[in-house]
Design an enzyme around this catalytic site. Structure first.
Site, mmCIF file in Angstrom:
data_model
loop_
_atom_site.group_PDB
_atom_site.id
_atom_site.type_symbol
_atom_site.label_atom_id
_atom_site.label_comp_id
_atom_site.label_asym_id
_atom_site.label_seq_id
_atom_site.Cartn_x
_atom_site.Cartn_y
_atom_site.Cartn_z
ATOM 1 N N CYS A 114 0.862 -1.185 0.000
ATOM 2 C CA CYS A 114 0.000 0.000 0.000
ATOM 3 C C CYS A 114 0.905 1.244 0.000
ATOM 4 C CB CYS A 114 -0.885 -0.035 1.240
ATOM 5 S SG CYS A 114 -1.872 1.442 1.459
ATOM 6 N N CYS A 125 -10.928 14.563 5.275
ATOM 7 C CA CYS A 125 -11.998 13.718 5.830
ATOM 8 C C CYS A 125 -11.824 13.661 7.355
ATOM 9 C CB CYS A 125 -11.923 12.322 5.237
ATOM 10 S SG CYS A 125 -11.957 12.340 3.430
ATOM 11 N N CYS A 128 -10.061 10.600 9.249
ATOM 12 C CA CYS A 128 -8.776 10.168 8.698
ATOM 13 C C CYS A 128 -7.627 10.965 9.330
ATOM 14 C CB CYS A 128 -8.785 10.357 7.188
ATOM 15 S SG CYS A 128 -7.184 10.077 6.408
ATOM 16 N N GLY A 170 -2.707 10.457 1.362
ATOM 17 C CA GLY A 170 -2.889 11.336 0.211
ATOM 18 C C GLY A 170 -3.988 10.921 -0.740
ATOM 19 N N GLU A 171 -4.323 11.834 -1.620
ATOM 20 C CA GLU A 171 -5.361 11.604 -2.623
ATOM 21 C C GLU A 171 -4.659 11.463 -3.984
ATOM 22 O OE1 GLU A 171 -8.700 10.953 -3.110
ATOM 23 O OE2 GLU A 171 -7.903 10.988 -5.145
ATOM 24 N N SER A 198 -7.223 4.151 -4.995
ATOM 25 C CA SER A 198 -8.370 4.529 -4.161
ATOM 26 C C SER A 198 -8.511 6.050 -4.133
ATOM 27 C CB SER A 198 -8.146 4.001 -2.740
ATOM 28 O OG SER A 198 -9.147 4.480 -1.869
ATOM 29 N N SER A 221 -13.940 5.803 -2.096
ATOM 30 C CA SER A 221 -14.340 5.878 -0.691
ATOM 31 C C SER A 221 -15.686 6.596 -0.603
ATOM 32 C CB SER A 221 -13.277 6.647 0.102
ATOM 33 O OG SER A 221 -12.033 6.006 -0.052
ATOM 34 N N ASN A 223 -18.258 5.796 2.027
ATOM 35 C CA ASN A 223 -18.232 6.051 3.483
ATOM 36 C C ASN A 223 -19.510 6.551 4.139
ATOM 37 O OD1 ASN A 223 -15.596 5.184 3.544
ATOM 38 N ND2 ASN A 223 -14.728 7.225 3.397
ATOM 39 N N ASN A 297 -10.466 2.517 12.115
ATOM 40 C CA ASN A 297 -9.285 2.441 12.984
ATOM 41 C C ASN A 297 -9.332 3.638 13.906
ATOM 42 O OD1 ASN A 297 -7.104 0.384 12.646
ATOM 43 N ND2 ASN A 297 -7.499 0.877 10.499
ATOM 44 N N CYS A 342 -3.582 4.805 7.121
ATOM 45 C CA CYS A 342 -2.318 5.525 6.971
ATOM 46 C C CYS A 342 -2.363 6.915 7.583
ATOM 47 C CB CYS A 342 -1.906 5.562 5.518
ATOM 48 S SG CYS A 342 -0.951 4.104 5.150
#
Ligand code: SAH
Ligand code: SF4
Length: 387
Positions: A114, A125, A128, A170-171, A198, A221, A223, A297, A342
């Site tokens: 990953c 978000c 996150c 990151g995006e 993603s 995502s 969500n 998480n 992450c």
């Protein structure tokens, strides 16, 4: 670029070049031409990080290459102990001292890595940790490939058994060009169907991705089951509304044997009720998609009220989706012990200094208005008893 600031200016990193550009750069410098092929092979199928590792290249030529170019990679600063499922998180330091994460995940006869695509994330978000710490610069191809090849070398992994996911910090679609260059290098040894990107749903860039000749798998995502809640936890929804995102996914070219992945982070009492599962099933009806349910998480940097649902709640959510003919996988504990989502490893080392410098961040995110608790009871009273 991954070397000292001087080298950034003076020496291009050859891992920043797409295969055709690398070929051109080497052919200008290196003769006979089979040497260029050998060098590309050392890079793209072995992932070496120094010209000295290229043992079939004459020493003199290696020295010439090192004068003009670099192939350095980010340095490992920490590796977590293996989680019960074998996964390990790597913390890397870049040339400008920024820190990023990548995760090694053994999965039977295949291995996934990953990767992070940015040293932070501007999307913000609220669930996150990367989003909590805010925007960071784009990573270069050499920094993304460096994460991958370093982990591959550490574990002596055969490339033909690798999967790659851009699901770290990151995006990726806000770093489009560099990600595409990285993909082109990865495609030299890894099939596009083995690579997944993603995104939080950057619609124009999803459309750009759709026009590429070779595409990775797409994970999105989502969500939240409706626009209002998605706006609350993913403010990007205000710019790219949920309905328009779903419409863009309907237009995304379907490829044989490939599905879209709908990622859905389960937050206890917020988006994990039976009603939410039904709404999600309805939202994605007709898409060639499977859902990846990701129990939250938890992290000290996230709002206090954001908790991972208990197993019974997760099971009920998943069963409801299945009963509505949705294919679902659940990410149960992969990497949970090592703070898998992450940003959390970097977050642990930076949290105190960052928060003391920017206390307003703590206030903005760590406490949630009290109205969420009643909503949790109203939406799913049974969860309270189970907890
Ligand atoms: N920016 C991209 C890719 C990185 S995030 C994106 O948002 O898709 C990768 C995944 O981790 C996303 O599905 C995101 O929803 C999820 N994620 C982020 N924070 C999380 C957390 N605290 N717990 C569980 N999953 C999380
Ligand atoms: Fe950025 Fe993805 Fe985190 Fe959202 S979930 S803040 S898009 S890294």
């Amino acid at each position: 670029m991954t070397t000292s600031p001087d080298a950034v200016i003076l020496k291009p990193n050859l891992y920043d070049l797409a295969p055709a550009a690398l070929d051109a750069a080497l052919r200008e410098t290196v003769s006979p031409s089979f040497r260029a092929k050998q060098i590309e092979e050392w890079m793209h199928t072995r992932g070496v990080a120094s010209f000295d590792a290229m043992t079939n290249i004459p020493k003199e030529l290696r020295a010439q290459l090192a004068d003009r170019f670099t192939i350095e990679m980010p340095a490992i600063v920490e590796v977590t102990p293996a989680a019960p499922d074998g996964s390990r998180k790597y913390l890397f330091e870049l040339a400008d001292r920024q820190r990023i994460e990548a995760v090694y995940m053994p999965m039977g006869d295949r291995t996934s890595v990953c990767l992070s695509s940015q040293a932070g994330c501007a999307v913000g978000c609220t669930f996150c940790v990367t989003g909590f710490f805010g925007a960071g610069r784009n990573l270069t191809p050499s920094e993304m490939l460096g994460q991958f090849f370093t982990i591959v070398r550490e574990h002596a992994l055969p490339l033909e058994q690798m999967n790659v996911v851009f699901m770290g910090m990151g995006e990726p679609l806000l770093n489009f060009e560099n990600v595409v260059t990285t993909l082109e290098v990865l495609y030299r040894s890894i099939a596009p169907k083995r690579i997944t990107l993603s995104t939080s749903g950057i619609i124009p860039e999803i459309e750009r991705l759709a026009r590429l000749e070779r595409r990775p798998n797409l994970a999105v995502s989502i969500n939240a089951p409706d626009r209002q809640r998605r706006e609350e936890i993913m403010p990007i929804t205000k710019k790219y509304p949920l309905e328009e995102l779903i419409a863009a996914l309907r237009r995304f070219p379907a490829e044989k044997g490939r599905d879209l992945t709908i990622e859905y982070v389960l937050i206890a009492g917020y988006n994990d009720s039976e009603k939410d599962a039904v709404a999600l099933a309805r939202l994605i009806r007709g898409l060639h998609a499977k859902v990846n349910a990701i129990p939250l998480n938890e992290d000290a940097n996230l709002p206090q009220w954001m908790k991972r649902p208990n197993d019974a709640a997760i099971d009920h959510f998943v069963d409801t989706l299945v009963n509505h003919n949705v294919r679902v996988t659940v990410r149960r504990s992969k990497g949970l012990d090592i703070a898998a989502a992450c940003g959390q490893l970097r977050g642990r080392s930076e949290a105190r200094s960052r928060l003391s410098r920017q206390p307003e961040l703590a206030e903005r995110r760590v406490d949630r208005p009290g109205r969420i608790e009643p909503a949790r009871e109203k939406r799913n009273p049974v969860h309270r008893e189970r907890r």
